[in-house]
Design an enzyme around this catalytic site. Structure first.
Site, PDB file in Angstrom:
ATOM      1  N   SER A  82       0.870  -1.177   0.000  1.00 56.33           N
ATOM      2  CA  SER A  82       0.000   0.000   0.000  1.00 56.33           C
ATOM      3  C   SER A  82       0.906   1.225   0.000  1.00 56.33           C
ATOM      4  O   SER A  82       2.079   1.132   0.390  1.00 56.33           O
ATOM      5  CB  SER A  82      -0.866   0.016   1.275  1.00 56.33           C
ATOM      6  N   TYR A 119      -2.681  -1.320  10.604  1.00 63.05           N
ATOM      7  CA  TYR A 119      -2.526  -1.540   9.166  1.00 63.05           C
ATOM      8  C   TYR A 119      -1.227  -0.931   8.659  1.00 63.05           C
ATOM      9  O   TYR A 119      -0.455  -1.574   7.927  1.00 63.05           O
ATOM     10  CB  TYR A 119      -3.725  -0.935   8.440  1.00 63.05           C
TER      11      TYR A 119
END
Length: 267
Positions: A145, A158
């Site tokens: 990401s 995350y």
């Protein structure tokens, strides 16, 4: 590693929709048979399998839970057995629940770390072991990401997991290079997928003033980069993280100096 690498079998985790499905299809278009995994959307996985077969590839479908740390490796092993090997492994399984740091309990923290980092480690390690045993080289690609590189308010677990996954990719690249295995990350920005309540066709109709290219990305645009990294043409690329984000990561100072409210602090 030379450009003689000729992949035949790929496994793409969480390939029932979105980036995973687009990646499985792109690899099929490149001539690979594909192992497809799903966690909760078996019908979506079967649709991906049909798309792979329509492009001339063989598709094998199985359920995979990246948080089932005791059994995840055996699922990858069995899928590789059924395919006839694994030359390309794409770790796409991931996600996050989010929430303010001060409200995050240990169970929530462990859930996100388990899915995005522990499960990735187990799958990537299992694939690497198979590649080394086959002695044909290989490609391991982790979908991370932009938050592998930059944080986001309300996503502590995350972000920590994706930072950790980026470090794992780099270390694996060092250790596996002598075996002809490259290891890279692809770091998407905002992508028009069902996870974001969008489909690829929505990307062109959605304006994002804070992204230089002015829109979200499409799953197919991530898949194209993955397919390149899986190909013989990427023979000298390893330990890299490819941001595919429309320029989002370049906007830090520009966006920071132009924010007009403190709303961002709420996530």
């Amino acid at each position: 590693m030379s450009s003689d690498f000729s992949p035949r079998h790929a496994i793409v985790t969480a390939s029932d929709s979105g980036i995973g499905a687009a990646t499985a299809i792109a690899l099929a278009e490149a001539g690979l048979d594909v192992g497809i995994t799903w966690h909760s959307d078996e019908a979506g996985a079967n649709r991906t399998a049909d798309a792979v077969r329509a492009r001339g590839g063989r598709a094998v479908v199985t359920r995979f839970d990246a948080t089932d740390l005791e059994n995840a490796a055996s699922v990858i092993e069995a899928l590789a057995d059924e395919l006839g090997g694994v030359d390309v492994f794409v770790n796409n399984a991931g996600g996050g629940s989010g929430g303010p740091l001060l409200d995050l309990d240990l169970a929530g923290w462990r859930q996100d770390i388990g899915l995005n980092l522990d499960g990735a480690f187990i799958g990537m390690q299992a694939a690497a072991r198979r590649m080394i045993a086959a002695d044909r080289g290989g490609r391991i690609i982790a979908i991370t990401s932009v938050h592998e590189h930059q944080p986001r308010v309300g996503s502590a677990a995350y972000v920590a997991a994706k930072h950790g996954l980026g470090g794992l990719v780099k270390t694996m690249a060092q250790e596996l290079g002598a075996s002809g295995i490259t290891v890279n990350a692809v770091a998407p920005g905002e992508i028009a997928t069902p996870m974001n309540d969008m489909e690829s066709e929505d990307a062109e109709e959605t304006h994002r003033p804070g992204i230089p290219l002015g829109r979200p990305g499409k799953a197919e645009e991530i898949a194209a980069v993955v397919a390149f990294l899986a190909s013989p043409a990427a023979s000298y690329v390893t330990g890299a993280s490819w941001a595919v984000d429309g320029g989002m990561l370049q906007m830090g100072p520009q966006a920071g100096s132009h924010l007009v409210s403190d709303d961002w602090r709420e996530g």
